[in-house]
Design an enzyme around this catalytic site. Structure first.
Site, mmCIF file in Angstrom:
data_model
loop_
_atom_site.group_PDB
_atom_site.id
_atom_site.type_symbol
_atom_site.label_atom_id
_atom_site.label_comp_id
_atom_site.label_asym_id
_atom_site.label_seq_id
_atom_site.Cartn_x
_atom_site.Cartn_y
_atom_site.Cartn_z
ATOM 1 N N GLU A 180 116.686 91.065 35.332
ATOM 2 C CA GLU A 180 117.306 92.386 35.397
ATOM 3 C C GLU A 180 116.458 93.487 34.708
ATOM 4 O O GLU A 180 116.398 94.529 35.092
ATOM 5 C CB GLU A 180 118.677 92.405 34.978
ATOM 6 N N ARG A 181 115.934 93.266 33.527
ATOM 7 C CA ARG A 181 115.074 93.954 32.779
ATOM 8 C C ARG A 181 113.959 94.733 33.647
ATOM 9 O O ARG A 181 113.750 95.958 33.734
ATOM 10 C CB ARG A 181 114.400 93.252 31.471
ATOM 11 N N ARG A 182 113.362 93.578 34.379
ATOM 12 C CA ARG A 182 112.166 94.274 35.461
ATOM 13 C C ARG A 182 112.811 94.935 36.477
ATOM 14 O O ARG A 182 112.098 96.048 37.000
ATOM 15 C CB ARG A 182 111.577 92.952 36.083
ATOM 16 N N GLY A 225 102.427 97.296 38.667
ATOM 17 C CA GLY A 225 103.718 96.617 39.668
ATOM 18 C C GLY A 225 104.296 95.455 38.873
ATOM 19 O O GLY A 225 103.895 95.327 37.662
ATOM 20 N N GLU A 282 119.119 81.298 31.524
ATOM 21 C CA GLU A 282 117.650 82.136 31.558
ATOM 22 C C GLU A 282 117.486 83.285 30.428
ATOM 23 O O GLU A 282 116.672 83.388 29.666
ATOM 24 C CB GLU A 282 117.541 83.042 32.750
ATOM 25 N N ASN A 283 118.853 83.859 30.171
ATOM 26 C CA ASN A 283 118.861 84.640 29.099
ATOM 27 C C ASN A 283 118.866 84.350 27.596
ATOM 28 O O ASN A 283 118.250 84.748 26.824
ATOM 29 C CB ASN A 283 120.157 85.805 29.265
ATOM 30 N N GLN A 330 105.811 89.427 37.749
ATOM 31 C CA GLN A 330 106.687 88.197 37.808
ATOM 32 C C GLN A 330 107.754 88.543 38.628
ATOM 33 O O GLN A 330 108.612 89.318 38.445
ATOM 34 C CB GLN A 330 107.172 87.760 36.438
ATOM 35 N N ARG A 354 115.822 83.436 25.863
ATOM 36 C CA ARG A 354 114.916 84.588 25.775
ATOM 37 C C ARG A 354 115.145 84.971 24.230
ATOM 38 O O ARG A 354 116.320 84.885 23.747
ATOM 39 C CB ARG A 354 114.980 85.664 26.757
ATOM 40 N N ALA A 355 114.189 85.341 23.518
ATOM 41 C CA ALA A 355 114.533 85.973 22.091
ATOM 42 C C ALA A 355 115.093 87.368 21.845
ATOM 43 O O ALA A 355 115.632 87.537 20.970
ATOM 44 C CB ALA A 355 113.363 86.030 21.528
#
Length: 297
Positions: free
Chosen positions: A90-92, A69, A123-124, A72, A127-128
């Site tokens: 968005e990736r999730r 599931g 937020e983006n 996060q 991220r790496a």
């Protein structure tokens, strides 16, 4: 709400979102209990700076979500009753759709379009997995639309000011060169050597054809640098040597600062020894440095 970004500190809710490092760099407001929403009621954020989602990463995450599931919760805002827009995750969201989920856990935040854009960009960029062009465009949006300064962005995002400046400079490159950077075919380190060069497209072809490293490219473009006699304070050979050493030191500092996204200071001694100082503000930044150095357990 005030229009001064330095006073607003990114509006209400940012501290709760960005205060602690968690997966995908979003901290869920613990005072709010996640709830579940039908996945079809959630739409992506059209202002999300991230445009590329690696097929392999989405496939792996989709398999994980199908088994365990969505761990996060997504962060969303309500547009109307039964209609929500993503702020983060968005990736999730994409992977959950692939996994065939009907509902996903979310935290619903009150945020207008301006706050949603700010949070989505920040937020983006923390991220790496943002490519350098997406990162630069995110910074540019905050600067142009909301009048942020590079100093404010550095403090808010947790990157060095030189990293912000060097990333923004990439946008001066021709569109054709930026395409290679976005695709990952050309590194940001290579790309920065091509800024303001009329022969950038030709140099890109040489980089790709010959497999030139960043250092080899630096040596190549240095052929166009001023002659030794034209360097400032280079009245005699000893002065010229000192000037070159100082320029090399500053260049190494800039490369390390850009690689780590943190302020770096290099002090070189005449005997060839020296000290290297890396300034960090959070344990998460230190942890990222350890990952870069391959020293993380």
């Amino acid at each position: 709400m005030s229009d001064d970004p330095s006073k607003r500190r990114l509006g209400r809710g940012l501290a709760a979102l960005m205060g602690d490092a968690v997966p995908e760099a979003v901290a869920v407001d613990q005072a709010r209990t996640p709830r579940r929403l039908p996945i079809e009621q959630i739409a992506p954020n059209p202002n999300n700076p991230r445009r590329q989602f690696a097929e392999e990463d989405l496939s792996e995450l989709s398999q994980s979500i199908a088994e365990k599931g969505v761990v996060q919760p997504l962060i969303v805002r309500m547009l109307a009753e039964g209609s929500y827009e993503l702020i983060a995750g968005e990736r999730r969201w994409r992977a959950a759709q692939r996994a065939g989920l009907d509902q996903v856990p979310v935290v619903v935040r009150e945020a207008d379009e301006r706050e949603s854009l700010e949070l989505a960009i920040i937020e983006n960029v923390q991220r790496a997995d943002l490519n350098p062009v997406e990162e630069a465009l995110g910074y540019q949006q905050l600067i142009e639309r909301f009048s942020y300064t590079q100093k404010q962005l550095a403090a808010i995002i947790g990157k060095s000011r030189s990293h912000i400046a060097n990333t923004l400079r990439l946008l001066k490159l021709p569109e054709g060169v930026l395409t290679f950077v976005s695709a990952g075919t050309l590194s940001a380190g290579h790309a920065r050597q091509l800024i303001d060069r009329d022969d950038a497209p030709a140099l890109v072809r040489r980089i790709l054809d010959e497999g030139l490293s960043v250092r080899q490219l630096e040596d190549l473009v240095r052929d166009d640098a001023p002659a030794l006699g034209q360097l400032p304070h280079a009245s005699d050979p000893a002065d010229r040597h000192t000037a070159l050493e100082s320029a090399d030191t500053r260049a190494i500092e800039a490369r390390l600062a850009d690689l780590l996204g943190l302020d770096v200071q290099l002090k070189a001694r005449s005997n060839g020894s020296g000290t290297l100082a890396i300034k960090y503000r959070t344990l998460e930044q230190l942890d990222a440095v350890l990952h870069q150095l391959g020293a993380h357990s």
